[in-house]
Design an enzyme around this catalytic site. Sequence first.
Site, PDB file in Angstrom:
ATOM      1  N   ASN A  96       0.875  -1.169   0.000  1.00  0.00           N
ATOM      2  CA  ASN A  96       0.000   0.000   0.000  1.00  0.00           C
ATOM      3  C   ASN A  96       0.917   1.226   0.000  1.00  0.00           C
ATOM      4  OD1 ASN A  96      -1.838   2.018   0.475  1.00  0.00           O
ATOM      5  ND2 ASN A  96      -2.847   1.004   2.193  1.00  0.00           N
ATOM      6  N   HIS A 136     -12.963   2.523  -0.742  1.00  0.00           N
ATOM      7  CA  HIS A 136     -12.973   1.512   0.332  1.00  0.00           C
ATOM      8  C   HIS A 136     -13.564   0.201  -0.177  1.00  0.00           C
ATOM      9  CE1 HIS A 136     -13.327   4.959   3.517  1.00  0.00           C
ATOM     10  NE2 HIS A 136     -12.059   4.615   3.366  1.00  0.00           N
ATOM     11  N   GLU A 189      -8.540  -5.261   4.825  1.00  0.00           N
ATOM     12  CA  GLU A 189      -8.344  -4.916   3.420  1.00  0.00           C
ATOM     13  C   GLU A 189      -7.147  -5.633   2.819  1.00  0.00           C
ATOM     14  OE1 GLU A 189      -9.050  -0.742   4.901  1.00  0.00           O
ATOM     15  OE2 GLU A 189      -9.572  -0.432   2.806  1.00  0.00           O
ATOM     16  N   ARG A 208      -2.490  -2.093  -3.641  1.00  0.00           N
ATOM     17  CA  ARG A 208      -3.710  -1.292  -3.502  1.00  0.00           C
ATOM     18  C   ARG A 208      -3.583  -0.103  -4.447  1.00  0.00           C
ATOM     19  NH1 ARG A 208      -5.195   3.174   0.739  1.00  0.00           N
ATOM     20  NH2 ARG A 208      -7.392   3.390   0.223  1.00  0.00           N
ATOM     21  N   ARG A 235     -12.860  15.347   6.523  1.00  0.00           N
ATOM     22  CA  ARG A 235     -13.619  15.719   5.313  1.00  0.00           C
ATOM     23  C   ARG A 235     -15.072  16.010   5.664  1.00  0.00           C
ATOM     24  NH1 ARG A 235     -11.711  10.523   2.779  1.00  0.00           N
ATOM     25  NH2 ARG A 235      -9.589  10.949   2.084  1.00  0.00           N
TER      26      ARG A 235
END
Length: 412
Positions: free
Chosen positions: A11, A184, A388, A95, A245
Amino acid sequence: MSRPARVLVLNSGSSSLKYQLIDMDSGDRLASGLVERIGERSSRVVHTPLAPAGGRRERTERVADHGEALRAASAELRADGLGLDSPEVAAVGHRVVHGGPRFTEPALVDDDVLAEIEKLVPLAPLHNPANLMGIRTARELRPDLPQVAVFDTAFHATMPEHAYRYAVDTATADAHLVRRYGFHGTSHAYVSRRAAELLGRPLEDTNVIVLHLGNGASASAVAGGRCVDTSMGLTPLEGLVMGTRSGDIDPAVVFHLSRVAGMGIDEIDELLNKKSGLVGLCGDNDMREIRRRIDEGDRAAELAFAVYTHRLRKYIGAYTAVLGRVDAVVFTAGVGENAAEVREAAVAGLEGFGLAVDAGRNAVRSGEPRLVSPEGARVAVAVVPTDEELEIARQTFALASSRDGGPEKRHA
Ligand code: ADP
Protein backbone atom coordinates in the site's frame (compact mmCIF):
# COMPACT_ATOMS: atom_id res chain seq x y z
CA MET A 1 0.97 -27.63 -5.46
CA SER A 2 1.99 -28.37 -1.91
CA ARG A 3 4.48 -25.56 -1.43
CA PRO A 4 3.09 -22.79 0.80
CA ALA A 5 2.07 -19.73 -1.20
CA ARG A 6 2.62 -16.19 0.02
CA VAL A 7 1.47 -12.85 -1.31
CA LEU A 8 3.16 -9.54 -0.57
CA VAL A 9 0.58 -6.75 -0.25
CA LEU A 10 1.85 -3.21 -0.83
CA ASN A 11 0.00 0.00 0.00
CA SER A 12 2.04 2.93 -1.30
CA GLY A 13 1.22 6.44 -0.17
CA SER A 14 2.93 9.63 -1.31
CA SER A 15 5.60 9.39 1.41
CA SER A 16 4.96 5.96 2.90
CA LEU A 17 4.98 2.28 2.04
CA LYS A 18 3.02 -0.26 4.06
CA TYR A 19 3.56 -3.96 3.47
CA GLN A 20 2.26 -7.30 4.66
CA LEU A 21 3.43 -10.76 3.72
CA ILE A 22 0.43 -13.09 3.92
CA ASP A 23 0.29 -16.86 3.93
CA MET A 24 -2.52 -17.84 1.58
CA ASP A 25 -3.39 -21.14 3.29
CA SER A 26 -3.95 -19.73 6.76
CA GLY A 27 -4.48 -16.03 5.98
CA ASP A 28 -1.79 -15.32 8.63
CA ARG A 29 0.49 -12.27 8.44
CA LEU A 30 4.00 -13.66 8.35
CA ALA A 31 5.26 -10.11 8.75
CA SER A 32 4.10 -6.56 8.31
CA GLY A 33 5.78 -3.21 8.23
CA LEU A 34 5.85 0.42 7.35
CA VAL A 35 8.36 2.81 5.86
CA GLU A 36 7.32 6.39 6.45
CA ARG A 37 8.66 9.88 5.73
CA ILE A 38 10.18 8.57 2.48
CA GLY A 39 12.33 11.28 0.87
CA GLU A 40 12.78 13.19 4.14
CA ARG A 41 16.00 13.41 6.10
CA SER A 42 15.00 10.86 8.69
CA SER A 43 12.64 8.16 7.50
CA ARG A 44 11.29 5.49 9.82
CA VAL A 45 11.30 1.78 9.12
CA VAL A 46 9.11 -0.41 11.34
CA HIS A 47 8.98 -4.16 10.85
CA THR A 48 6.86 -6.61 12.82
CA PRO A 49 7.32 -10.36 12.32
CA LEU A 50 4.49 -12.72 13.14
CA ALA A 51 4.54 -13.55 16.86
CA PRO A 52 6.19 -15.54 18.38
CA ALA A 53 8.98 -15.22 15.79
CA GLY A 54 10.26 -12.03 17.37
CA GLY A 55 9.54 -8.50 18.43
CA ARG A 56 8.99 -5.37 16.44
CA ARG A 57 12.10 -3.73 14.97
CA GLU A 58 12.28 -0.02 14.38
CA ARG A 59 15.01 2.23 13.03
CA THR A 60 15.45 5.69 11.64
CA GLU A 61 17.50 6.24 8.51
CA ARG A 62 17.31 8.14 5.26
CA VAL A 63 15.14 6.37 2.69
CA ALA A 64 15.36 8.42 -0.49
CA ASP A 65 12.51 6.99 -2.57
CA HIS A 66 10.01 4.15 -2.92
CA GLY A 67 12.68 1.95 -4.52
CA GLU A 68 14.84 2.22 -1.42
CA ALA A 69 11.78 1.75 0.79
CA LEU A 70 10.91 -1.54 -0.86
CA ARG A 71 14.54 -2.67 -0.67
CA ALA A 72 14.51 -1.82 3.07
CA ALA A 73 11.31 -3.83 3.51
CA SER A 74 12.80 -6.66 1.51
CA ALA A 75 15.94 -6.70 3.69
CA GLU A 76 13.79 -6.87 6.83
CA LEU A 77 11.82 -9.78 5.41
CA ARG A 78 15.03 -11.57 4.41
CA ALA A 79 16.35 -11.20 7.97
CA ASP A 80 13.30 -13.22 9.09
CA GLY A 81 13.93 -15.90 6.44
CA LEU A 82 11.04 -14.52 4.37
CA GLY A 83 13.06 -13.09 1.46
CA LEU A 84 11.14 -11.92 -1.58
CA ASP A 85 13.44 -14.08 -3.71
CA SER A 86 12.06 -17.23 -2.10
CA PRO A 87 9.91 -19.44 -4.35
CA GLU A 88 7.01 -19.28 -1.88
CA VAL A 89 6.26 -15.68 -2.86
CA ALA A 90 3.62 -16.15 -5.55
CA ALA A 91 2.62 -12.58 -6.36
CA VAL A 92 2.59 -8.96 -5.26
CA GLY A 93 -0.79 -7.27 -4.71
CA HIS A 94 -0.98 -3.49 -4.90
CA ARG A 95 -3.71 -1.29 -3.50
CA VAL A 96 -4.60 1.24 -6.20
CA VAL A 97 -7.04 3.94 -5.18
CA HIS A 98 -8.72 4.93 -8.44
CA GLY A 99 -9.62 2.49 -11.21
CA GLY A 100 -11.90 4.94 -13.03
CA PRO A 101 -14.57 3.48 -15.31
CA ARG A 102 -12.12 1.02 -16.84
CA PHE A 103 -11.04 -1.27 -14.01
CA THR A 104 -14.04 -3.13 -12.67
CA GLU A 105 -11.95 -5.97 -11.25
CA PRO A 106 -8.32 -6.58 -10.28
CA ALA A 107 -5.82 -6.37 -13.14
CA LEU A 108 -2.62 -8.26 -13.82
CA VAL A 109 -0.08 -5.51 -14.32
CA ASP A 110 1.54 -5.01 -17.71
CA ASP A 111 2.65 -1.88 -19.56
CA ASP A 112 -0.86 -1.29 -20.87
CA VAL A 113 -2.39 -1.46 -17.37
CA LEU A 114 0.27 0.92 -16.05
CA ALA A 115 -0.54 3.40 -18.83
CA GLU A 116 -4.26 3.16 -18.00
CA ILE A 117 -3.65 3.79 -14.29
CA GLU A 118 -1.48 6.74 -15.28
CA LYS A 119 -4.37 8.17 -17.34
CA LEU A 120 -6.53 8.14 -14.19
CA VAL A 121 -4.14 10.38 -12.24
CA PRO A 122 -6.37 13.47 -12.70
CA LEU A 123 -9.12 11.59 -10.81
CA ALA A 124 -6.79 10.80 -7.87
CA PRO A 125 -3.84 13.19 -8.13
CA LEU A 126 -2.37 12.35 -4.74
CA HIS A 127 -2.97 8.61 -4.61
CA ASN A 128 -2.55 7.08 -8.06
CA PRO A 129 1.01 8.44 -8.66
CA ALA A 130 2.14 6.93 -5.34
CA ASN A 131 0.44 3.61 -6.18
CA LEU A 132 2.17 3.62 -9.58
CA MET A 133 5.52 4.23 -7.95
CA GLY A 134 4.98 1.18 -5.74
CA ILE A 135 4.10 -1.02 -8.71
CA ARG A 136 7.07 0.11 -10.80
CA THR A 137 9.44 -0.43 -7.89
CA ALA A 138 8.15 -3.93 -7.19
CA ARG A 139 8.37 -4.81 -10.87
CA GLU A 140 12.01 -3.76 -10.96
CA LEU A 141 12.78 -5.80 -7.86
CA ARG A 142 11.01 -8.96 -9.03
CA PRO A 143 10.25 -8.67 -12.77
CA ASP A 144 9.36 -12.36 -12.91
CA LEU A 145 6.54 -12.16 -10.33
CA PRO A 146 2.92 -11.47 -11.23
CA GLN A 147 1.94 -8.02 -9.95
CA VAL A 148 -1.75 -7.40 -9.45
CA ALA A 149 -3.47 -4.02 -9.06
CA VAL A 150 -6.51 -4.17 -6.77
CA PHE A 151 -8.65 -1.06 -7.05
CA ASP A 152 -10.52 0.70 -4.21
CA THR A 153 -13.25 1.56 -6.68
CA ALA A 154 -13.77 -1.86 -8.32
CA PHE A 155 -16.32 -3.38 -5.91
CA HIS A 156 -18.66 -0.48 -6.65
CA ALA A 157 -18.62 -1.08 -10.41
CA THR A 158 -21.86 -3.06 -10.09
CA MET A 159 -23.85 0.05 -9.17
CA PRO A 160 -26.69 0.64 -11.61
CA GLU A 161 -26.38 3.77 -13.74
CA HIS A 162 -29.18 5.55 -11.87
CA ALA A 163 -27.06 5.26 -8.73
CA TYR A 164 -23.69 6.24 -10.18
CA ARG A 165 -24.77 8.97 -12.59
CA TYR A 166 -24.93 12.53 -11.22
CA ALA A 167 -27.75 14.71 -12.56
CA VAL A 168 -25.22 16.90 -14.34
CA ASP A 169 -25.15 17.77 -18.06
CA THR A 170 -24.40 14.40 -19.65
CA ALA A 171 -21.93 15.61 -22.28
CA THR A 172 -19.82 17.47 -19.72
CA ALA A 173 -19.96 14.61 -17.22
CA ASP A 174 -18.99 11.99 -19.81
CA ALA A 175 -16.20 14.08 -21.32
CA HIS A 176 -14.51 14.40 -17.92
CA LEU A 177 -15.40 11.01 -16.39
CA VAL A 178 -17.59 12.73 -13.78
CA ARG A 179 -19.70 10.13 -11.95
CA ARG A 180 -19.88 8.28 -8.65
CA TYR A 181 -17.11 5.67 -8.30
CA GLY A 182 -16.97 4.96 -4.56
CA PHE A 183 -13.93 3.91 -2.51
CA HIS A 184 -12.97 1.51 0.33
CA GLY A 185 -14.21 -1.18 -2.06
CA THR A 186 -12.00 -4.00 -0.78
CA SER A 187 -13.31 -3.32 2.72
CA HIS A 188 -16.97 -3.22 1.64
CA ALA A 189 -16.45 -6.46 -0.31
CA TYR A 190 -14.74 -8.28 2.57
CA VAL A 191 -17.11 -7.04 5.27
CA SER A 192 -20.34 -7.73 3.35
CA ARG A 193 -19.18 -11.30 2.66
CA ARG A 194 -18.14 -11.90 6.29
CA ALA A 195 -21.46 -10.44 7.46
CA ALA A 196 -23.40 -13.01 5.41
CA GLU A 197 -21.24 -15.75 6.99
CA LEU A 198 -21.95 -14.33 10.45
CA LEU A 199 -25.69 -14.35 9.73
CA GLY A 200 -25.40 -17.91 8.35
CA ARG A 201 -27.09 -16.83 5.12
CA PRO A 202 -26.12 -17.37 1.48
CA LEU A 203 -24.39 -14.27 0.17
CA GLU A 204 -26.66 -14.16 -2.91
CA ASP A 205 -29.67 -13.72 -0.65
CA THR A 206 -28.26 -11.24 1.86
CA ASN A 207 -28.79 -7.47 1.83
CA VAL A 208 -26.53 -5.38 4.02
CA ILE A 209 -25.66 -1.79 4.72
CA VAL A 210 -21.93 -1.51 5.44
CA LEU A 211 -20.67 1.49 7.40
CA HIS A 212 -16.89 1.75 7.07
CA LEU A 213 -16.01 4.34 9.70
CA GLY A 214 -12.28 5.01 9.85
CA ASN A 215 -10.59 8.35 9.40
CA GLY A 216 -12.19 8.28 5.97
CA ALA A 217 -15.76 6.96 6.13
CA SER A 218 -18.18 5.51 3.63
CA ALA A 219 -21.48 3.64 3.51
CA SER A 220 -22.57 1.09 0.96
CA ALA A 221 -25.77 -0.75 0.11
CA VAL A 222 -24.91 -4.33 -0.90
CA ALA A 223 -27.59 -6.64 -2.35
CA GLY A 224 -26.66 -10.29 -2.76
CA GLY A 225 -22.94 -9.50 -2.62
CA ARG A 226 -23.16 -6.73 -5.24
CA CYS A 227 -22.82 -3.05 -4.45
CA VAL A 228 -25.91 -1.10 -5.51
CA ASP A 229 -25.03 2.28 -4.00
CA THR A 230 -22.24 3.92 -2.05
CA SER A 231 -21.71 7.27 -0.37
CA MET A 232 -18.32 8.35 -1.73
CA GLY A 233 -18.39 9.79 -5.22
CA LEU A 234 -15.99 11.01 -7.89
CA THR A 235 -13.54 11.41 -5.00
CA PRO A 236 -13.64 10.29 -1.34
CA LEU A 237 -15.05 13.68 -0.29
CA GLU A 238 -18.76 12.89 -0.67
CA GLY A 239 -21.08 11.25 1.84
CA LEU A 240 -20.55 10.69 5.55
CA VAL A 241 -18.91 13.11 7.95
CA MET A 242 -15.26 12.00 8.27
CA GLY A 243 -12.23 12.79 10.41
CA THR A 244 -11.23 15.81 8.32
CA ARG A 245 -13.62 15.72 5.31
CA SER A 246 -17.01 17.42 5.21
CA GLY A 247 -18.89 14.68 3.36
CA ASP A 248 -22.12 15.93 1.74
CA ILE A 249 -22.55 19.67 1.38
CA ASP A 250 -24.39 21.90 -1.06
CA PRO A 251 -21.93 22.20 -4.01
CA ALA A 252 -22.81 25.91 -4.08
CA VAL A 253 -20.79 26.32 -0.87
CA VAL A 254 -17.76 26.21 -3.19
CA PHE A 255 -19.07 29.07 -5.39
CA HIS A 256 -20.07 31.03 -2.32
CA LEU A 257 -16.64 30.74 -0.69
CA SER A 258 -14.98 31.66 -3.96
CA ARG A 259 -17.18 34.69 -4.64
CA VAL A 260 -17.83 35.96 -1.15
CA ALA A 261 -14.74 34.90 0.80
CA GLY A 262 -12.35 35.22 -2.18
CA MET A 263 -10.92 31.76 -1.54
CA GLY A 264 -8.96 30.00 -4.29
CA ILE A 265 -9.96 26.55 -5.53
CA ASP A 266 -6.96 24.81 -3.87
CA GLU A 267 -7.75 26.57 -0.61
CA ILE A 268 -11.36 25.32 -0.72
CA ASP A 269 -10.13 21.83 -1.64
CA GLU A 270 -7.90 21.88 1.44
CA LEU A 271 -10.72 23.29 3.60
CA LEU A 272 -13.20 20.56 2.67
CA ASN A 273 -10.71 17.65 2.64
CA LYS A 274 -8.37 18.53 5.51
CA LYS A 275 -10.02 21.08 7.79
CA SER A 276 -13.64 19.95 7.88
CA GLY A 277 -15.51 16.93 9.23
CA LEU A 278 -14.96 16.24 12.94
CA VAL A 279 -11.78 18.31 13.01
CA GLY A 280 -13.58 21.28 11.48
CA LEU A 281 -16.44 21.02 13.93
CA CYS A 282 -14.49 20.56 17.16
CA GLY A 283 -10.75 20.53 16.47
CA ASP A 284 -10.32 16.79 17.04
CA ASN A 285 -10.72 13.92 14.60
CA ASP A 286 -10.10 11.05 16.98
CA MET A 287 -13.40 9.65 18.27
CA ARG A 288 -11.78 8.61 21.56
CA GLU A 289 -10.78 12.21 22.27
CA ILE A 290 -14.23 13.48 21.23
CA ARG A 291 -15.92 11.05 23.63
CA ARG A 292 -13.58 12.15 26.43
CA ARG A 293 -14.43 15.80 25.79
CA ILE A 294 -18.17 15.03 25.71
CA ASP A 295 -17.83 13.39 29.14
CA GLU A 296 -16.35 16.68 30.35
CA GLY A 297 -19.36 18.59 28.99
CA ASP A 298 -17.65 20.07 25.91
CA ARG A 299 -20.32 21.59 23.62
CA ALA A 300 -18.32 21.59 20.37
CA ALA A 301 -17.44 17.90 20.78
CA GLU A 302 -21.10 17.11 21.51
CA LEU A 303 -22.20 18.91 18.36
CA ALA A 304 -19.53 17.19 16.23
CA PHE A 305 -20.76 13.80 17.51
CA ALA A 306 -24.38 14.77 16.81
CA VAL A 307 -23.64 15.92 13.24
CA TYR A 308 -21.61 12.74 12.61
CA THR A 309 -24.28 10.34 13.88
CA HIS A 310 -27.19 12.27 12.31
CA ARG A 311 -25.51 11.75 8.91
CA LEU A 312 -25.14 8.03 9.66
CA ARG A 313 -28.87 7.71 10.44
CA LYS A 314 -29.73 9.52 7.21
CA TYR A 315 -27.68 7.08 5.16
CA ILE A 316 -29.09 4.06 6.99
CA GLY A 317 -32.57 5.35 6.13
CA ALA A 318 -31.65 6.09 2.51
CA TYR A 319 -30.02 2.71 1.93
CA THR A 320 -32.92 0.91 3.62
CA ALA A 321 -35.07 2.48 0.91
CA VAL A 322 -32.54 1.57 -1.80
CA LEU A 323 -32.38 -2.08 -0.69
CA GLY A 324 -36.06 -2.56 0.18
CA ARG A 325 -35.16 -5.34 2.61
CA VAL A 326 -32.17 -5.10 4.94
CA ASP A 327 -30.75 -8.14 6.75
CA ALA A 328 -27.99 -6.33 8.61
CA VAL A 329 -26.38 -2.99 9.29
CA VAL A 330 -22.67 -3.69 9.68
CA PHE A 331 -20.09 -1.46 11.36
CA THR A 332 -16.39 -1.67 10.53
CA ALA A 333 -12.99 0.17 10.66
CA GLY A 334 -11.50 2.10 13.60
CA VAL A 335 -14.63 3.95 14.75
CA GLY A 336 -17.16 1.31 13.63
CA GLU A 337 -15.31 -1.53 15.37
CA ASN A 338 -14.49 0.31 18.58
CA ALA A 339 -16.91 3.12 19.32
CA ALA A 340 -20.00 1.54 20.92
CA GLU A 341 -21.53 5.00 21.44
CA VAL A 342 -21.41 5.71 17.71
CA ARG A 343 -23.17 2.41 16.91
CA GLU A 344 -25.82 3.12 19.53
CA ALA A 345 -26.44 6.67 18.28
CA ALA A 346 -26.46 5.62 14.62
CA VAL A 347 -29.50 3.37 15.12
CA ALA A 348 -31.18 5.39 17.89
CA GLY A 349 -34.81 6.07 17.00
CA LEU A 350 -34.76 3.58 14.11
CA GLU A 351 -36.81 0.93 15.96
CA GLY A 352 -39.46 1.43 13.29
CA PHE A 353 -36.92 0.00 10.80
CA GLY A 354 -36.39 -3.01 13.08
CA LEU A 355 -33.05 -1.59 14.24
CA ALA A 356 -31.69 -1.52 17.79
CA VAL A 357 -28.57 -2.41 19.74
CA ASP A 358 -28.46 -4.53 22.86
CA ALA A 359 -26.54 -2.46 25.42
CA GLY A 360 -24.69 -5.47 26.88
CA ARG A 361 -23.66 -6.93 23.53
CA ASN A 362 -22.72 -3.54 22.14
CA ALA A 363 -20.38 -2.89 25.07
CA VAL A 364 -18.34 -6.07 24.50
CA ARG A 365 -14.87 -5.38 23.05
CA SER A 366 -13.65 -8.03 20.66
CA GLY A 367 -11.68 -8.48 17.45
CA GLU A 368 -14.19 -11.03 16.15
CA PRO A 369 -17.25 -10.53 13.94
CA ARG A 370 -20.26 -10.30 16.25
CA LEU A 371 -23.91 -9.32 16.55
CA VAL A 372 -24.77 -6.36 18.76
CA SER A 373 -28.53 -6.34 18.14
CA PRO A 374 -30.97 -7.98 20.59
CA GLU A 375 -31.80 -11.68 20.16
CA GLY A 376 -34.42 -12.16 17.44
CA ALA A 377 -34.12 -8.61 16.03
CA ARG A 378 -35.77 -8.14 12.61
CA VAL A 379 -32.61 -6.48 11.26
CA ALA A 380 -29.24 -7.54 12.66
CA VAL A 381 -26.73 -4.92 13.77
CA ALA A 382 -23.22 -6.34 13.51
CA VAL A 383 -19.57 -5.47 13.97
CA VAL A 384 -17.22 -7.06 11.44
CA PRO A 385 -13.53 -6.09 11.68
CA THR A 386 -12.28 -5.24 8.22
CA ASP A 387 -9.16 -6.72 6.63
CA GLU A 388 -8.34 -4.92 3.42
CA GLU A 389 -4.88 -6.47 3.09
CA LEU A 390 -6.22 -10.03 3.30
CA GLU A 391 -8.86 -9.19 0.69
CA ILE A 392 -6.18 -7.70 -1.61
CA ALA A 393 -4.02 -10.80 -1.07
CA ARG A 394 -6.91 -13.13 -1.91
CA GLN A 395 -7.90 -11.24 -5.05
CA THR A 396 -4.25 -11.08 -6.09
CA PHE A 397 -3.67 -14.77 -5.52
CA ALA A 398 -6.85 -15.76 -7.36
CA LEU A 399 -5.90 -13.73 -10.42
CA ALA A 400 -2.22 -14.77 -10.36
CA SER A 401 -3.19 -18.45 -10.02
CA SER A 402 -5.73 -18.25 -12.84
CA ARG A 403 -2.98 -17.01 -15.17
CA ASP A 404 -1.88 -20.49 -16.17
CA GLY A 405 -5.24 -21.71 -17.37
CA GLY A 406 -7.10 -18.41 -17.50
CA PRO A 407 -6.98 -15.32 -19.63
CA GLU A 408 -3.77 -13.25 -19.50
CA LYS A 409 -5.54 -9.96 -18.95
CA ARG A 410 -8.85 -9.59 -17.24
CA HIS A 411 -9.21 -5.84 -17.20
CA ALA A 412 -12.03 -4.80 -19.51
P1 ADP B 1 -7.86 4.82 8.56
O1 ADP B 1 -8.97 5.42 7.76
O2 ADP B 1 -6.74 5.78 8.84
O3 ADP B 1 -7.43 3.45 8.10
P2 ADP B 1 -8.89 3.48 10.92
O4 ADP B 1 -9.89 2.54 10.35
O5 ADP B 1 -7.66 2.91 11.54
O6 ADP B 1 -8.54 4.66 9.95
O7 ADP B 1 -9.66 4.36 12.04
C1 ADP B 1 -8.98 5.37 12.72
C2 ADP B 1 -9.96 6.07 13.66
O8 ADP B 1 -10.61 5.10 14.49
C3 ADP B 1 -9.30 7.02 14.65
O9 ADP B 1 -9.17 8.31 14.09
C4 ADP B 1 -10.26 7.03 15.81
O10 ADP B 1 -11.21 8.07 15.61
C5 ADP B 1 -11.00 5.73 15.69
N1 ADP B 1 -10.74 4.81 16.81
C6 ADP B 1 -9.73 3.94 16.96
N2 ADP B 1 -9.82 3.28 18.11
C7 ADP B 1 -10.93 3.74 18.74
C8 ADP B 1 -11.57 3.48 19.99
N3 ADP B 1 -11.09 2.57 20.83
N4 ADP B 1 -12.69 4.17 20.27
C9 ADP B 1 -13.19 5.07 19.42
N5 ADP B 1 -12.63 5.36 18.24
C10 ADP B 1 -11.51 4.73 17.90
